[in-house]
Scaffold this motif. Structure first.
Motif, PDB file in Angstrom:
ATOM      1  N   GLN A  26       0.816  -1.219   0.000  1.00  0.00           N
ATOM      2  CA  GLN A  26       0.000   0.000   0.000  1.00  0.00           C
ATOM      3  C   GLN A  26       0.850   1.270   0.000  1.00  0.00           C
ATOM      4  N   TYR A  27       2.143   1.137   0.317  1.00  0.00           N
ATOM      5  CA  TYR A  27       3.000   2.336   0.346  1.00  0.00           C
ATOM      6  C   TYR A  27       3.419   2.788  -1.054  1.00  0.00           C
ATOM      7  N   ALA A  28       3.230   1.932  -2.046  1.00  0.00           N
ATOM      8  CA  ALA A  28       3.559   2.343  -3.415  1.00  0.00           C
ATOM      9  C   ALA A  28       2.628   3.472  -3.838  1.00  0.00           C
ATOM     10  N   LEU A  29       3.157   4.401  -4.617  1.00  0.00           N
ATOM     11  CA  LEU A  29       2.374   5.589  -4.956  1.00  0.00           C
ATOM     12  C   LEU A  29       1.263   5.298  -5.966  1.00  0.00           C
ATOM     13  N   ASP A  30       1.278   4.108  -6.544  1.00  0.00           N
ATOM     14  CA  ASP A  30       0.173   3.751  -7.432  1.00  0.00           C
ATOM     15  C   ASP A  30      -0.745   2.713  -6.779  1.00  0.00           C
ATOM     16  N   SER A  31      -0.720   2.659  -5.434  1.00  0.00           N
ATOM     17  CA  SER A  31      -1.496   1.643  -4.716  1.00  0.00           C
ATOM     18  C   SER A  31      -2.938   2.086  -4.512  1.00  0.00           C
ATOM     19  N   PRO A  32      -3.833   1.151  -4.182  1.00  0.00           N
ATOM     20  CA  PRO A  32      -5.217   1.524  -3.848  1.00  0.00           C
ATOM     21  C   PRO A  32      -5.283   2.497  -2.660  1.00  0.00           C
TER      22      PRO A  32
END
Lengths: 104, 362
Positions: free
Chosen positions: B8-14
């Protein structure tokens, strides 16, 4: 036709500072330069919606309080990342001690 | 569970999309009340303090590198070690705070001085000046908002091996060099594409090509002279001298609140001695910095005095901060809902916790 709107008392803005003004639900920023000239621009930074009246005026530049993006408030020119889009500016005049801006 | 949450920490995450949709991203944050006149005084820029500190910083690096280099080439490598260590810490740790302060454009009054120190510090820290400017901008917009902030160091659960490896740049340096080559090829990572506007990207590619040449020349010099010295002076300090910037940096936010809109809930201010404050350029006043990023580093102690009535007491030392953050980060390995929440002093403005904070799925 110019559409002059009274904003703030000229003396209420310190030299090298900025004051807020709201008209018709829209925010504006009124600037007084170090040499006591008055300028006006839209009230929000073009980068993210932060009110410039909380920012810092240095010379002829206004610095956004959130990310330190800078504009030349005389022209609205964006002076580098993170602001890339210029500010809209408005003509001003002082009438009977009140700063007026032309919204036309 | 931990692996899913880390994603979830990825900038393209939900999570990032949810933060945008809910209004959590880009929201207004709590600020202590400071009279406009006083705030203007605190925001005032001057060149003096940063020129003094930069002369000392660069001067010490030049002296240590020169003396250490002479000892090294004359066959006294062990005598050179202390000097090169000082050089390396000034480079690989001091460079971090210079990157930060000059990046904000507040260290100096004169713009080109900020730009010069920023470019130098970016090179030392192997951080592309454009990518990291935009990344840090996002960090200030969405501090510790999951899926939005690209600078979260201690995630929940923390990637402990990576954090420990980074005491010597063992993760960051290979990744940074890889990104440099990627940029030199005219490409960005997914996270960078999320933060860097299209019209700014050419700067990233241009810088990467220049830096690639510098590192290639350094490596070639080391090979031709059969000496480690060129690598100990250029690039190497980002590994052997970087540990202090990790030690300082983890005190900023580790173990504190995510998805909140009050920097008192997700940021620490820590008392440090004069040497650490010089290396860290007063970033130990971190709550104050996040609340008022227009205030130059050298005025942060005064800002602290101005607003301390709203703040939980400063941690008395780095040690005290670690006594809290280490157990908190370890507990978060199993309980990702846990974070340290400190009591505010009597009379302080209450924590600002609007309904938009903490989306239920996180």
């Amino acid at each position: 036709m110019p559409s002059w709107i009274p904003t703030v008392k000229a003396d209420d803005v310190e030299a090298e500072d900025v004051a807020p003004f709201t008209h018709g639900g829209t925010e504006y920023a009124i600037y007084r330069s170090p040499d006591d000239e008055y300028f006006a621009s839209d009230g929000f930074c073009t980068h993210e919606a932060e009110m410039l009246c909380r920012g810092f005026v240095m010379g002829h530049e206004i610095e956004c309080p959130r990310h330190n993006g800078r504009f030349d408030y005389r022209t609205g020119k964006a002076l580098g990342a993170p602001v890339l889009v210029g500010l809209r500016t408005y003509p001003t005049r002082v009438v009977d001690g009140v700063v007026e801006i032309d919204l036309d | 569970m931990g692996r899913e949450r880390l994603a979830q920490y990825a900038l393209d995450s939900p999570a990032g999309r949810q933060a945008l949709d809910s209004g959590l991203s880009g929201a207004q944050w709590f600020h202590s009340e400071v009279p406009r006149k006083r705030l203007k005084e605190l925001m005032a820029r001057s060149d003096g303090p940063a020129i003094r500190d930069t002369v000392i910083w660069v001067g010490l690096m030049v002296v240590c590198a020169a003396a250490g280099g002479v000892l090294w080439v004359h066959g006294h490598p062990w005598a050179a070690v202390p000097l090169l260590l000082v050089y390396g810490v000034l480079y690989g740790s001091g460079g971090d705070s210079r990157w930060h302060e000059a990046g904000h454009g507040t260290a100096f009054r004169t713009r080109w001085m900020d730009t010069a120190v920023y470019q130098l510090a970016c090179f030392m820290m192997m951080r592309d000046p454009t990518a990291y400017r935009w990344g840090h901008t996002r960090h200030h917009t969405d501090t510790l908002i999951v899926g939005r902030d690209p600078e979260i160091q201690a995630m929940r659960p923390a990637r402990l091996v990576r954090m420990l490896a980074n005491l010597f740049g063992l993760y960051d340096v290979p990744v940074s060099l890889g990104k440099m080559l990627l940029h030199a090829a005219g490409r960005l990572t997914t996270d960078e594409a999320d933060t860097i506007p299209e019209q700014e990207r050419f700067r990233t590619y241009r810088t990467a090509r220049l830096w690639s040449l510098v590192y290639a020349a350094t490596l070639a010099t080391a090979v031709v002279t059969s000496s480690w010295l060129p690598l100990l002076l250029v690039g190497g300090p980002r590994m052997y001298g970087t540990f202090m910037h990790i030690v300082y940096g983890l005190t900023q936010h580790a173990g504190l609140g995510e998805n909140v809109l009050d920097h008192r809930l997700n940021t620490r201010s820590v008392r440090m001695n004069v040497v650490n404050r010089f290396l860290y350029w007063n970033m130990n006043f971190h709550v104050e910095h996040h609340m008022f990023p227009m205030v130059p580093y050298h005025r942060l102690p005064e800002l602290h005095e101005q607003i301390k009535g709203d703040l939980a007491p400063m941690y008395p030392s780095i040690w005290a901060a670690y006594r809290e953050l280490v157990p908190a980060v370890l507990r978060q390995l199993k309980d990702q809902s846990y974070y340290v929440r400190r009591d505010l002093p009597p009379g302080a403005a209450p924590y600002y916790e609007p309904a938009v904070a903490v989306p239920p799925s996180l």
